[in-house]
Each structure stands twice: as C-alpha cells, then as structure tokens.
Scaffold this active site. Sequence first.
Site, PDB file in Angstrom:
ATOM      1  N   TYR A  12      -2.106  -0.844  11.298  1.00  0.00           N
ATOM      2  CA  TYR A  12      -3.504  -1.163  11.605  1.00  0.00           C
ATOM      3  C   TYR A  12      -3.962  -0.430  12.870  1.00  0.00           C
ATOM      4  O   TYR A  12      -3.639   0.739  13.055  1.00  0.00           O
ATOM      5  CB  TYR A  12      -3.689  -2.676  11.735  1.00  0.00           C
ATOM      6  CG  TYR A  12      -3.346  -3.436  10.472  1.00  0.00           C
ATOM      7  CD1 TYR A  12      -4.014  -3.184   9.280  1.00  0.00           C
ATOM      8  CD2 TYR A  12      -2.364  -4.418  10.467  1.00  0.00           C
ATOM      9  CE1 TYR A  12      -3.709  -3.888   8.111  1.00  0.00           C
ATOM     10  CE2 TYR A  12      -2.043  -5.122   9.306  1.00  0.00           C
ATOM     11  CZ  TYR A  12      -2.731  -4.844   8.128  1.00  0.00           C
ATOM     12  OH  TYR A  12      -2.425  -5.525   6.981  1.00  0.00           O
ATOM     13  N   TYR A  72      -5.685  -4.307  -7.652  1.00  0.00           N
ATOM     14  CA  TYR A  72      -5.389  -4.241  -6.215  1.00  0.00           C
ATOM     15  C   TYR A  72      -4.979  -5.613  -5.684  1.00  0.00           C
ATOM     16  O   TYR A  72      -4.008  -5.734  -4.931  1.00  0.00           O
ATOM     17  CB  TYR A  72      -6.616  -3.717  -5.466  1.00  0.00           C
ATOM     18  CG  TYR A  72      -6.522  -3.859  -3.969  1.00  0.00           C
ATOM     19  CD1 TYR A  72      -5.601  -3.114  -3.233  1.00  0.00           C
ATOM     20  CD2 TYR A  72      -7.342  -4.746  -3.275  1.00  0.00           C
ATOM     21  CE1 TYR A  72      -5.503  -3.243  -1.855  1.00  0.00           C
ATOM     22  CE2 TYR A  72      -7.261  -4.884  -1.904  1.00  0.00           C
ATOM     23  CZ  TYR A  72      -6.328  -4.134  -1.196  1.00  0.00           C
ATOM     24  OH  TYR A  72      -6.237  -4.273   0.171  1.00  0.00           O
ATOM     25  N   LYS A  82       0.809  -1.226   0.000  1.00  0.00           N
ATOM     26  CA  LYS A  82       0.000   0.000   0.000  1.00  0.00           C
ATOM     27  C   LYS A  82       0.843   1.279   0.000  1.00  0.00           C
ATOM     28  O   LYS A  82       0.598   2.175  -0.828  1.00  0.00           O
ATOM     29  CB  LYS A  82      -0.967  -0.014   1.186  1.00  0.00           C
ATOM     30  CG  LYS A  82      -2.053  -1.083   1.054  1.00  0.00           C
ATOM     31  CD  LYS A  82      -2.900  -1.198   2.310  1.00  0.00           C
ATOM     32  CE  LYS A  82      -3.964  -2.284   2.164  1.00  0.00           C
ATOM     33  NZ  LYS A  82      -4.734  -2.505   3.410  1.00  0.00           N
TER      34      LYS A  82
END
Length: 581
Positions: free
Chosen positions: A383, A331, A206
Amino acid sequence: MLPEGDEDEDEENITTTATATGDAASDDELEQMSRKLGEMSPFVRQHLIHVENRFFDMFGDKEKQTININKFLTALAATGMRPSDPRLKETYTNLKKVQEKMASNDLQTLDTDYDTFMSIICENLEVLVKAFSSSFIIPDFRGFCHHLDQIYNSCKNNTNGKVASYIPQLARLKSEHWAVSVCTVDGQRYSNGDVNVPFTLQSCSKPLTYAMALGLNGTDTMHSYVGMEPSGRYFNELCLDYNNKPHNPMINAGAIMTAALVKPHLSAADRFDFIFNMYRRLAGDEFLGFNNAVFLSEKECADRNFALAYFMRENKCFPEGTRLHETLDFYFQLCSLEITAESGAVMAATLANGGINPLTGDPVLTVDAVRNTLTLMHSCGMYNYSGQFAFKVGLPSKSGVSGCVLLVIPNTMGICLWSPPLDNNGNSCRGVQFCMELVSRFNFHNFDNLRGQYTTKFDPRTVKAESNAQILFDLLFSTAAGDLSALRRHWLSATDMEAQDYDGRTALHVATSEGHEEIVEYLLIVCEVQPLPKDRWGRTPLDDAISFNHPCCANLIRESCNKKGIEVPSVSTNSILGVSQ
C-alpha cells in the site's frame, strides 16, 4: 468452505504417528541432530555410492545390526522436512507396511535390520541424501528456527493497530491471532502460532492472480491494459495513470482489470474452478477454501469497487466484451479465497522458487511471470508504505486487510505472516515488525551483499566453516565428554580421527584416560585408528588405560593389537608411576 479433498487413511495414520514422534523430540535433541547433520555433510557428498551404509552408520546399532526408526525420523525433522511432505510419501507408506508386518505401533522402539530399512527409504533416497548432506538452502535449519522463535515472541508483544472494520466479517477476527509459517525452496518448514486458523487472502490474492494472468496472456498483452508504476495514491482511489490505465495490478483498479483478463471466455463457474485449481497447485494441495460469508460481505460493501469498475469502463479500459458485474464477482471471489499461514507459506515459496512448487515439483507459474510479479510486489505491494518497506526490508511482499503478509526471499524461502491488527496504511503491525527484525538479523535484503559492504548480519544459507584447530578441539572435547554421537559425526564428516594436539595426544588417548569404553571401542573398531600412537612423552593409550585403572579399555587396545598383528608392548615406566599429562 470448499472441501480439501479425501486423503488415504493409511497415509493419514502414519503421518499422525510420525508427527507425534517429531513433537516428542526435544528442541535440544533436534538442535544437536541438526548440528551433526550439517557437519557430516562433506563426508556424505564424497561417499554417495555408499550412502545407504552411511545412513545405517548414522542411526544404527553396530552390535545389534539394527537401526532405530525413531532416531531416523527425529534426524529428518531436524533438517526441516515433515511427514506430510509429498516427496516422502513412499517412505511413510513403506514404513506403515513395516509397522503392520511387525505389529508395532510404537516408532520409539521400532528397530529394523539393514534390508528392511533400505526397503523403507529406497524410493525417496535422492531427497533424503540431499537432506542429510546439508544440501538444503538452510543447512542449520534448527538454528535458524531458534532465531525465528525469538522474532515471533518479540512481535507477539506488539499490541498496536486495529482490525479492519469496513467489511463486517473481517471485523470479527481476533486481534490476538498471530501466525508465522516458513517454507524454503527445498521444502523445509517452520511454523509458530495460529498457523492452522483459516483467513481470507484479500489483497494478497492480487500478485498471485496477476502471475497466473501473465502466464495466460503474456507481458505485452497484460500491460496494454494495466500499468506497472507505483501509484502514490490510496489503493482504492478513483484515478488512472497518464495512459488511462490502472497504475499497477496491486491496487484495486489494477486487480479488477487483472480479473477481467483471466479466462474471460469461460462461464463464471468454469472461471472459478480454473482459478481455484491454480491456487490449489500453488499451495501444493494444502489448505485452500472459500469463505462465502466474506464474499457476500465484500459485495455488500463494494461501492468504491463498483465505482472504479464503471470509471474504467467509461474510459474504455476493459477489453471488448468484458462482463462487468461478472468480473467484479470474480474479483470478490478471489479476495474471499481462504488459506492458512501454512498453505500461504507454500504459495510464497512457489514464487521464491521461480514458479515451481517446492513440495510437489509442479511448475505452476512461468519464470517470466514470477520475475514480473516479484518486481511489482517489491515496488507496490505494501500500500502507501511500499517505498519505505522496499527501502528498509528490500524484499518483495504483499499485504492484505485480513492481516496477511506474503514475504518472498527469492531463491530462498516464502513466508506467510498473519495478524489482523492493521496500521494506518492497512498493513499488519506484527507482520511489518517481523519483516523488519528478520532483515536486521539476516542479510536477506536485496542489497545486503554488495561488494565491500561490511555487515554483522548472519547468512543462514552458508555452512559455517571450521578451522582444523577448531575441529580437533571439538573432537577431543567430545571424546572427553563421552559423546559418542559427536564422535560419530566427526567420523562421518571425514575428520582425521588420529589427529594429534600440541602434546601429541589423540582422541584414543583421551578416551582411555577417561575410561570411556564405548568411545574406545568405536575408535578402534569403526574408525580403525592405530591402537598405540605415542604422545610427546612417549605414552600410548594403553599406558593411559593402565595408569588410570581402566582395565576394560586396556583389554580393548590389546585385542585391537592382536587383530592387527601388532606386538603388545610391555607397560612403560610412566604408566607404572601413574604419570598423567
């Protein structure tokens, strides 16, 4: 899995041979060489005009006028450079030619003359000077590696966590896998564990894709479609921010949006080729593959990601003309790119180096893109543990459910950690522990260097300064031990080889008292010290040689006196009586 590309056969052979040579060298040898290189660096910097001669002095045999290639390569390994480093390509190519010409396959015994040695290294002289003058970001790299070994072994005992199971292919990963790889902004390399076992990037893709997209679209365009705030939500939660945008590029919704903004006008095949080439440049042409089984598994288990994409399309988040299913496939492909800890470390180091690959010099990413990427990695990369990680570790990072953690120490190094067992937040248990222990030893936390702050942490980026008293003590101790290598280090470091202790004793006094002929010869011939300094009792090294019955040392001093036109004195009363100090 995609092929890595063909390599030149000769280069591969010499790389294998040189790697074997490095492996054969003991840790003690490498550590000693690293220490020597660090302490000789001021001299090398002062005498760059004669650097070729200094290399020869460091590793050569004065009597035979030859230089041992194995000693040179061992010293190079101590600086953190590897035979596979593209900045040394010409050196190893030249070395291969010399080996063939001399019909020698054994680097251990390969000795060359000065001209041959210079023909080997001349094309890579700049980086070699930087390595041997301790100008790399971590001067004592071997000492730093010892700390990393200790942290690695400590984390290896961590058996917490469970391997991700929501993607069938990931569930098959072994929980025992544990890898740590480091690449500094100067290309110094460290690896331990399962560093050559491939694994998929997953969410670690990402920040890298986001940095590429920033370079293509610019910050304003990118963030008109995706936010830059921590979400405070789960990474795949079905929600948008108050502007009806994904919160940031580090969660699934934001990463899908980022994928939509990478070369949307190209065909699916061309988009993949473009991104794969960009990732290969990030890795410096080290291992990069594609795991089709994981890709297919991702698609089969993608209900939440499809829901996120449709939710964003419902809220008109995507640019006009976005092909939704193609974007989702893209993706999933990004998550299924395969690396090793070795190649991952180079990717992280490219971020640490402002977007320039430290091995190839390739400006893969823009500085602005890297700055923005590191900012979001720092605040959103781990996260739901991102806030605590930023507080405790204070470094940009990104984790993925394959067990990968990319850690970036800006302007210093990139680290890739890989261990499949995950904690409740989806972060590698061993990876998080490693980061914690790393910043507990070294002042790498972004705010460790605040003015007025006292810390017992060590900064491996600084060269340890020694007082004159410490240098003199080490000089005399090394001389007494007969350590010619240490003596050579002092000379190359511009140490005063005629320095005297409190009693007026010099290194030459000590060497003759101990009977170290080779040391005496080195001091007299190479260092050109005065042969007859007097201590506080009026004794000379010649007196000591005679007094302690070392006639060879005495003869060396007499020969030096004759060459310098110094009258050889008669033996003093002290030396006849055998008085020692």
